[in-house]
Scaffold this active site. Structure first.
Site, PDB file in Angstrom:
ATOM      1  N   GLY A  54       0.782  -1.234   0.000  1.00 12.45           N
ATOM      2  CA  GLY A  54       0.000   0.000   0.000  1.00 12.45           C
ATOM      3  C   GLY A  54       0.810   1.278   0.000  1.00 12.45           C
ATOM      4  N   GLU A 109       3.989   4.071   6.228  1.00 13.82           N
ATOM      5  CA  GLU A 109       2.739   3.325   6.009  1.00 13.82           C
ATOM      6  C   GLU A 109       1.781   4.164   5.167  1.00 13.82           C
ATOM      7  OE1 GLU A 109       1.222   0.735   5.935  1.00 13.82           O
ATOM      8  OE2 GLU A 109       1.457  -0.564   7.670  1.00 13.82           O
ATOM      9  N   ASP A 110       0.876   3.472   4.493  1.00 12.96           N
ATOM     10  CA  ASP A 110      -0.167   4.204   3.765  1.00 12.96           C
ATOM     11  C   ASP A 110      -1.343   4.517   4.688  1.00 12.96           C
ATOM     12  OD1 ASP A 110      -0.581   1.450   3.859  1.00 12.96           O
ATOM     13  OD2 ASP A 110      -1.948   1.451   2.165  1.00 12.96           O
ATOM     14  N   ASP A 113      -5.124   1.575  10.568  1.00 11.97           N
ATOM     15  CA  ASP A 113      -6.541   1.291  10.788  1.00 11.97           C
ATOM     16  C   ASP A 113      -6.678   0.794  12.232  1.00 11.97           C
ATOM     17  OD1 ASP A 113      -9.150   0.337  10.533  1.00 11.97           O
ATOM     18  OD2 ASP A 113      -8.861  -0.417   8.525  1.00 11.97           O
ATOM     19  N   ARG A 175      -5.131   0.721  -6.840  1.00 15.68           N
ATOM     20  CA  ARG A 175      -3.911   1.333  -6.278  1.00 15.68           C
ATOM     21  C   ARG A 175      -3.416   2.481  -7.163  1.00 15.68           C
ATOM     22  NH1 ARG A 175      -2.008  -2.172  -2.157  1.00 15.68           N
ATOM     23  NH2 ARG A 175      -2.322  -4.381  -2.555  1.00 15.68           N
TER      24      ARG A 175
HETATM   25  C1  PRP Z   1      -2.978  -2.331   5.055  1.00 10.08           C
HETATM   26  C2  PRP Z   1      -2.109  -1.104   5.290  1.00 10.08           C
HETATM   27  C3  PRP Z   1      -1.499  -1.365   6.634  1.00 10.08           C
HETATM   28  C4  PRP Z   1      -2.571  -2.159   7.337  1.00 10.08           C
HETATM   29  C5  PRP Z   1      -3.314  -1.244   8.249  1.00 10.08           C
HETATM   30  O1  PRP Z   1      -2.198  -3.335   4.494  1.00 10.08           O
HETATM   31  O2  PRP Z   1      -1.137  -0.938   4.297  1.00 10.08           O
HETATM   32  O3  PRP Z   1      -0.303  -2.104   6.534  1.00 10.08           O
HETATM   33  O4  PRP Z   1      -3.460  -2.693   6.344  1.00 10.08           O
HETATM   34  O5  PRP Z   1      -4.301  -1.948   8.958  1.00 10.08           O
HETATM   35  P1  PRP Z   1      -4.233  -2.166  10.531  1.00 10.08           P
HETATM   36  O6  PRP Z   1      -3.834  -0.866  11.162  1.00 10.08           O
HETATM   37  O7  PRP Z   1      -5.667  -2.533  10.853  1.00 10.08           O
HETATM   38  O8  PRP Z   1      -3.294  -3.278  10.824  1.00 10.08           O
HETATM   39  P2  PRP Z   1      -2.806  -4.647   3.762  1.00 10.08           P
HETATM   40  O9  PRP Z   1      -2.691  -5.812   4.697  1.00 10.08           O
HETATM   41  O10 PRP Z   1      -4.166  -4.320   3.233  1.00 10.08           O
HETATM   42  O11 PRP Z   1      -1.775  -4.910   2.578  1.00 10.08           O
HETATM   43  P3  PRP Z   1      -1.342  -3.992   1.325  1.00 10.08           P
HETATM   44  O12 PRP Z   1      -0.598  -2.791   1.891  1.00 10.08           O
HETATM   45  O13 PRP Z   1      -0.451  -4.883   0.531  1.00 10.08           O
HETATM   46  O14 PRP Z   1      -2.578  -3.573   0.573  1.00 10.08           O
END
Ligand code: PRP
Length: 191
Positions: A54, A109-110, A113, A175
């Protein structure tokens, strides 16, 4: 021969109900973050760690907004569970190439959550004894936080909407959208 061509009939933009952060606003904020980070690490060693996938778009723009010398490295994590909900269980798909002992690490980080991914990652990285460990995230969803995380730099705090674009995906798509948009619930089977 296939009867139908494997081409989407509509554009990705059609699946977006609203633009939450437009391109120009992202650009401005990333420049400001780059400036702040450059000031914070002036004269110091620095390694940026991008959490795949991300963060790649944010990372690519952020490094060009940072004026101090720095290295980059990548980690990949994956959370088990439903596609639109973080479950709290994290696994490492790709680890760093470099040793971070005694170095200043900035995790990129992107989105944060629930915070489970970063919480796990920070514990893991801290065990490797970096000189410092800080976090920059483009987006923060404070309403969704399940574990406390001290975030050093936040691009935008956003409401609890399903967002895609600028690196963020749904089912690995969207993306490449240049903005942060809200995905129509009909796309992921919501109301
Ligand atoms: C997303 C995002 C963070 C994480 C945040 O990654 O990039 O790493 O979720 O969520 P959290 O705070 O609830 O842990 P994802 O697992 O979707 O993978 P990606 O970045 O490859 O899309």
């Amino acid at each position: 021969m296939l009867d139908k061509p494997l081409v989407r009939r509509h554009s990705l933009d059609d699946d977006i109900s609203a633009i939450l952060v437009d391109e120009a606003t992202i650009r401005q904020r990333v420049l400001a973050l780059g400036e702040a980070i450059s000031a914070a690490y002036a004269g110091q060693d620095l390694v940026l760690v991008s959490v795949l996938k991300g963060s790649i778009i944010f990372m690519a723009d952020l490094v060009r907004a940072i004026t101090v010398p720095h290295e980059i490295d990548f980690m990949a994590t994956s959370s088990y569970g439903a596609a639109t909900n973080s479950s709290g269980v994290v696994r490492i798909l790709k680890d760093l190439n470099v040793s971070i002992q005694g170095r200043n690490i900035l995790v990129v980080e992107d989105i944060i959550d629930s915070g489970h991914t970063l919480s796990y990652l920070l514990r893991l990285l801290q065990e490797r004894q970096p000189a410092s460990l800080r976090i920059v995230t483009l987006l923060d969803k404070p309403e969704r936080r399940a574990v406390h995380i001290d975030v050093d730099w936040v691009g935008f705090a956003i409401p609890n909407e399903f967002v895609v674009g600028y690196g963020l995906d749904y089912n690995e798509l969207y993306r490449n959208l240049p903005y942060i948009g809200v995905l129509r619930p009909s796309v992921y089977g919501g109301e």
